[in-house]
Design an enzyme around this catalytic site. Sequence first.
Site: not given
Lengths: 351, 323
Positions: A66-67, A137
């Site tokens: 849960s950034e 990424h």
Amino acid sequence: MSTTKNGRTNVREPIKYADALKEATEQLLVSDPRVLVLGLGVPQGTGGVGSLAQIYPNRVLDMPTSEAALTGLAVGASIGGLRPIVFHDRVEFSLLASDQMFTQAAKWRYMFGGNGGSAPVTLRIVVGRQWGNGPQHSQAFYGMFGGVMGLRVVIPSSPYTAKGLLIAAVRADDPVVMLEPRWLYGVKEQVPEELYEVSLNKARIIKKGSDITVVSYGDALFAARQALELIGDTTRVELIDLVSLNPIDHKTISASLKKTRRLLTVDTTSSAFSVGSEVIAKAVQGGVEFMVTPQSLACPDVPCPTSSALSEFWYPTKVNVANAILNILNKPKIDTKLTFEELHMAPTVTL
Amino acid sequence: MAYLKKDMIDFHKAYSHMLRLRVAQEELVKHYLNKKVFSMVHFYIGQEAVATGVCDALKVDDQVMGTHRSHGHYLAKGGSFRMLAAELFGRVTGSAHGKGGSMHQVDRSVNFTGSSPLLGSAVPIATGVAFAQKYLGKPGVVAVFYGDGASEEGVVYETYNLAALRKVPILFVLENNQWSINSPIKNRRSQGYNLEKIATGLGVKYEHADGNDYEDVYTKTVKLVGSIRKGGGPAVLECLVYRHMAHSTPLMEEKHRTGDVLEERLKKDPLKKLKIKIVMSGVLEKKLAKEEENLRQKICTDIAWALEQPYPSKEELYTNVYN
């Protein structure tokens, strides 16, 4: 080799960039009870400080995926008197917490006119290249982070700066984002054993010179260092490590340009809105009388591809940097073919 | 039982607390309409029972945080009205030197730790403040106020889980006024939406209170905070309230609020409700009228003071960005 305060000389083996960060983290945990580290998978090894969880199980904490919430928790904990270090393994994930970084932590001091304290959280965020990581990424967003007023933004380009910047970041009374180019984690350097700080807002002159100023940071600076080895000592390059993107140390740059009147910037992100563009714009506005139009070397304005056949042309190589320098100095180009390893695999050299 | 006995609530005092919030805002509305307020404002009129009911149940050490509609929370925790007024007028003696305005209330001397207007954003921050409190071994819980719109943001659900995981001493006070700016709740929630199930499903306690009823809010807060203090973990207190005015202007009637008629809802006004109660208990209406007059006088004096305050100097633009 390093010299301690009492003049004693310590000879230590060079250590990796990642280990310099771990050493700083451990020393911070020992020296300041307010320090804690949190992030997804951190006790299991993400962020390179996992073994510290065995010594400090209540201070090296795993978090839910849960950034936004975990970053917000750290921002709040910093407002409440702690010195949390948040680790985001990829910058793309940290952006799920962009509100907490850009709008909350960064503005906390200002929006209360200083009466609400500040949010002295440290965010370690991994950015940039790694083989086969592709469009989603391997981004860096340097320009975006640098444009957030109220954040301090630093980029360690070596093990020495990595350790010193992390210590300075945690001790600073402001929110600090440390963008760590993954590319550099295996690079080694001799690093002082003790706790020391590297200034969060000053550029560092890596090599003095009078013919041309090369301004870079992070893994691009690493490419520039290698380019200087290719070129050799006959060309007197002044190489500047920006270290900080907010603020950018324009004073150090302009002092150098007064001498060289030639400028090359090197970025490992797309050219559009690059840090190099900002450096050049301010230098031109500052009235430097350039002998040659300043040049920026950066990545193409397309996303970073995955295939090595394509990513080969995305990042500036040491040969590209060397030739950009030689071109400005009106010297003949060099033609060195790079190996697959040099082009695509993260370096493990000792600085 | 953690419930306080009903006869221990001083309803007259509670009414005075609520009235301070109401009168302060009514007077500020006048200056907003006279274009003296140079700040985006979200008035709290109609929701006073929640701020006062919760804050009266907290201790001095407990901290409070809020979002964009936090005049009431700030005042209920004991924040200075003078500084609030000065802040709304953009003056240097305001609570945030004029840099924050209405949406950035703070008074750390009374443990009002700050309000931050990006809705759900304040929820994890308040949880972090509470986490630090626990980590440092300090007494006290944190109460964070936010609305039904905010509670639809992902970060809030994330935070419920995280707060429960770490047993953080926090009370989530959800003031459900049934509007997110001008979107009614029926447009925004699935038929099966059930916050009690969500909260308890994430490991957080849940209580529902009538936000128009001071006593209900107060007693439920006492109960939940009692459990939080003992290490029982976080809780949500959802209070159904009515926002008298528009989202961010002192408009009383809005065309889109069909089926939500002001006249009908005013019957449930929390002040009116409490006033009837204390008059029935023997307090003279005349006495209450006199008290209100004195209160208004004081508020007006404070506003006059605030209007005399200097503006920040140009140098203030550049201060408090970094240490």
